[in-house]
Design a protein around this motif. Structure first.
Motif, PDB file in Angstrom:
ATOM      1  N   CYS A   1       0.852  -1.184   0.000  1.00  7.25           N
ATOM      2  CA  CYS A   1       0.000   0.000   0.000  1.00  7.25           C
ATOM      3  C   CYS A   1       0.891   1.238   0.000  1.00  7.25           C
ATOM      4  N   ARG A   2       0.350   2.311  -0.531  1.00  4.84           N
ATOM      5  CA  ARG A   2       1.040   3.593  -0.594  1.00  4.84           C
ATOM      6  C   ARG A   2      -0.018   4.681  -0.474  1.00  4.84           C
ATOM      7  N   ASN A   3       0.409   5.918  -0.318  1.00  5.80           N
ATOM      8  CA  ASN A   3      -0.528   7.030  -0.244  1.00  5.80           C
ATOM      9  C   ASN A   3      -1.285   7.151  -1.554  1.00  5.80           C
ATOM     10  N   ALA A   4      -2.605   7.315  -1.451  1.00  5.56           N
ATOM     11  CA  ALA A   4      -3.424   7.535  -2.644  1.00  5.56           C
ATOM     12  C   ALA A   4      -3.191   8.961  -3.134  1.00  5.56           C
ATOM     13  N   ASN A   5      -3.451   9.174  -4.432  1.00  5.43           N
ATOM     14  CA  ASN A   5      -3.271  10.499  -5.034  1.00  5.43           C
ATOM     15  C   ASN A   5      -4.506  10.791  -5.882  1.00  5.43           C
ATOM     16  N   ALA A   6      -5.303  11.745  -5.427  1.00 11.49           N
ATOM     17  CA  ALA A   6      -6.556  12.042  -6.115  1.00 11.49           C
ATOM     18  C   ALA A   6      -6.393  13.049  -7.248  1.00 11.49           C
ATOM     19  N   THR A   7      -5.163  13.483  -7.517  1.00 10.45           N
ATOM     20  CA  THR A   7      -4.976  14.487  -8.572  1.00 10.45           C
ATOM     21  C   THR A   7      -4.950  13.876  -9.964  1.00 10.45           C
ATOM     22  N   ASP A   8      -4.793  12.562 -10.069  1.00  7.49           N
ATOM     23  CA  ASP A   8      -4.870  11.875 -11.359  1.00  7.49           C
ATOM     24  C   ASP A   8      -5.375  10.458 -11.120  1.00  7.49           C
ATOM     25  N   THR A   9      -5.336   9.604 -12.118  1.00  8.55           N
ATOM     26  CA  THR A   9      -5.894   8.254 -11.979  1.00  8.55           C
ATOM     27  C   THR A   9      -4.849   7.176 -11.696  1.00  8.55           C
ATOM     28  N   THR A  10      -3.618   7.557 -11.376  1.00  5.82           N
ATOM     29  CA  THR A  10      -2.570   6.551 -11.181  1.00  5.82           C
ATOM     30  C   THR A  10      -2.605   5.873  -9.817  1.00  5.82           C
ATOM     31  N   LYS A  11      -3.139   6.548  -8.793  1.00  2.00           N
ATOM     32  CA  LYS A  11      -3.164   5.981  -7.447  1.00  2.00           C
ATOM     33  C   LYS A  11      -4.523   6.211  -6.790  1.00  2.00           C
ATOM     34  N   PRO A  12      -5.586   5.558  -7.293  1.00  2.00           N
ATOM     35  CA  PRO A  12      -6.905   5.759  -6.693  1.00  2.00           C
ATOM     36  C   PRO A  12      -6.960   5.177  -5.278  1.00  2.00           C
ATOM     37  N   ALA A  13      -7.791   5.753  -4.442  1.00  2.00           N
ATOM     38  CA  ALA A  13      -7.924   5.292  -3.060  1.00  2.00           C
ATOM     39  C   ALA A  13      -8.727   3.996  -2.998  1.00  2.00           C
ATOM     40  N   HIS A  14      -8.182   3.024  -2.285  1.00  2.00           N
ATOM     41  CA  HIS A  14      -8.867   1.748  -2.072  1.00  2.00           C
ATOM     42  C   HIS A  14      -9.339   1.603  -0.629  1.00  2.00           C
ATOM     43  N   GLY A  15      -8.812   2.431   0.266  1.00  2.00           N
ATOM     44  CA  GLY A  15      -9.158   2.342   1.678  1.00  2.00           C
ATOM     45  C   GLY A  15      -8.366   3.355   2.464  1.00  2.00           C
ATOM     46  N   TYR A  16      -8.240   3.120   3.766  1.00  2.00           N
ATOM     47  CA  TYR A  16      -7.474   4.012   4.634  1.00  2.00           C
ATOM     48  C   TYR A  16      -6.781   3.198   5.714  1.00  2.00           C
ATOM     49  N   VAL A  17      -5.773   3.803   6.335  1.00  2.00           N
ATOM     50  CA  VAL A  17      -5.035   3.124   7.398  1.00  2.00           C
ATOM     51  C   VAL A  17      -5.622   3.499   8.754  1.00  2.00           C
ATOM     52  N   THR A  18      -5.553   2.575   9.702  1.00  2.00           N
ATOM     53  CA  THR A  18      -6.075   2.822  11.046  1.00  2.00           C
ATOM     54  C   THR A  18      -5.011   3.379  11.974  1.00  2.00           C
ATOM     55  N   ALA A  19      -3.760   3.365  11.538  1.00  2.60           N
ATOM     56  CA  ALA A  19      -2.637   3.919  12.306  1.00  2.60           C
ATOM     57  C   ALA A  19      -1.532   4.258  11.313  1.00  2.60           C
ATOM     58  N   ALA A  20      -0.647   5.148  11.701  1.00  2.00           N
ATOM     59  CA  ALA A  20       0.474   5.486  10.830  1.00  2.00           C
ATOM     60  C   ALA A  20       1.313   4.231  10.567  1.00  2.00           C
ATOM     61  N   ILE A  21       1.849   4.123   9.342  1.00  2.00           N
ATOM     62  CA  ILE A  21       2.669   2.972   8.966  1.00  2.00           C
ATOM     63  C   ILE A  21       3.989   3.484   8.408  1.00  2.00           C
ATOM     64  N   ALA A  22       5.098   2.962   8.892  1.00  2.00           N
ATOM     65  CA  ALA A  22       6.413   3.323   8.374  1.00  2.00           C
ATOM     66  C   ALA A  22       6.698   2.540   7.093  1.00  2.00           C
ATOM     67  N   ASN A  23       7.567   3.055   6.281  1.00  2.00           N
ATOM     68  CA  ASN A  23       7.968   2.395   5.038  1.00  2.00           C
ATOM     69  C   ASN A  23       8.516   0.997   5.334  1.00  2.00           C
ATOM     70  N   GLY A  24       8.020  -0.005   4.616  1.00  2.00           N
ATOM     71  CA  GLY A  24       8.496  -1.377   4.763  1.00  2.00           C
ATOM     72  C   GLY A  24       7.865  -2.156   5.900  1.00  2.00           C
ATOM     73  N   VAL A  25       6.906  -1.562   6.591  1.00  2.00           N
ATOM     74  CA  VAL A  25       6.269  -2.201   7.742  1.00  2.00           C
ATOM     75  C   VAL A  25       4.830  -2.562   7.385  1.00  2.00           C
ATOM     76  N   ARG A  26       4.322  -3.647   7.955  1.00  2.00           N
ATOM     77  CA  ARG A  26       2.933  -4.038   7.758  1.00  2.00           C
ATOM     78  C   ARG A  26       2.034  -3.164   8.613  1.00  2.00           C
ATOM     79  N   GLY A  27       0.850  -2.860   8.074  1.00  2.00           N
ATOM     80  CA  GLY A  27      -0.110  -2.074   8.825  1.00  2.00           C
ATOM     81  C   GLY A  27      -1.525  -2.472   8.480  1.00  2.00           C
ATOM     82  N   GLU A  28      -2.464  -2.043   9.297  1.00  2.00           N
ATOM     83  CA  GLU A  28      -3.859  -2.383   9.078  1.00  2.00           C
ATOM     84  C   GLU A  28      -4.514  -1.365   8.156  1.00  2.00           C
ATOM     85  N   VAL A  29      -5.231  -1.880   7.153  1.00  2.00           N
ATOM     86  CA  VAL A  29      -5.928  -1.072   6.165  1.00  2.00           C
ATOM     87  C   VAL A  29      -7.398  -1.493   6.170  1.00  2.00           C
TER      88      VAL A  29
END
Length: 146
Positions: free
Chosen positions: A98-126
């Motif tokens: 998962c990565r940050n969604a970007n609503a300014t174009d169609t390359t990274k549409p939002a599929h959900g949200y995170v329940t807590a901050a997630i560091a790069n390379g770490v598993r998190g809840e979505v």
């Protein structure tokens, strides 16, 4: 209907502690096993609890998508993601990330949200597709591509 995330954590390891006498370990082992099976049943069939964050990296995708609440998922973050941020799911060498969604174009549409901050390379809840966002930042309005 509001959905509250309930974390059931009995603070029990998979087996009794090693420092206990062997007789006590063998007497407690069936109880530890029974509690683990009950928690697993609640999580797998009821979807009422999230998995303990300490074991997220050991879960397979089928263990994270609950039959009764199929919208909770534990992917790896391919970049740092802030609390409550909308996310985009993508393939990273064949592994769902998962990565940050970007609503300014169609390359990274939002599929959900995170329940807590997630560091790069770490598993998190979505939370995918629905739910209650409890912490939000600035959102950019984009086009729904879905």
């Amino acid at each position: 209907m509001l959905l509250y995330i309930l974390l059931i954590n009995l603070r029990l390891d998979q087996s009794p502690p090693d420092h206990l006498p062997v007789e006590l370990q063998s007497a407690l082992a069936p109880l530890y096993n029974a509690f683990q099976q009950l928690l697993s049943a609640f999580q797998n069939y009821g979807g009422i609890s999230q998995w303990d964050p300490e074991i997220w990296s050991q879960l397979s995708p089928d263990q994270t998508l609950f039959p009764q609440f199929p919208n909770r998922f534990y992917p790896i973050a391919s970049e740092a993601i802030g609390l409550g941020a909308p996310i985009n799911l993508h393939s990273n060498a064949g592994v769902i990330n998962c990565r940050n969604a970007n609503a300014t174009d169609t390359t990274k549409p939002a599929h959900g949200y995170v329940t807590a901050a997630i560091a790069n390379g770490v598993r998190g809840e979505v939370i995918l597709g629905h739910g209650l966002v409890i912490a939000t930042g600035a959102f950019a309005i984009g086009q729904n591509t879905g």
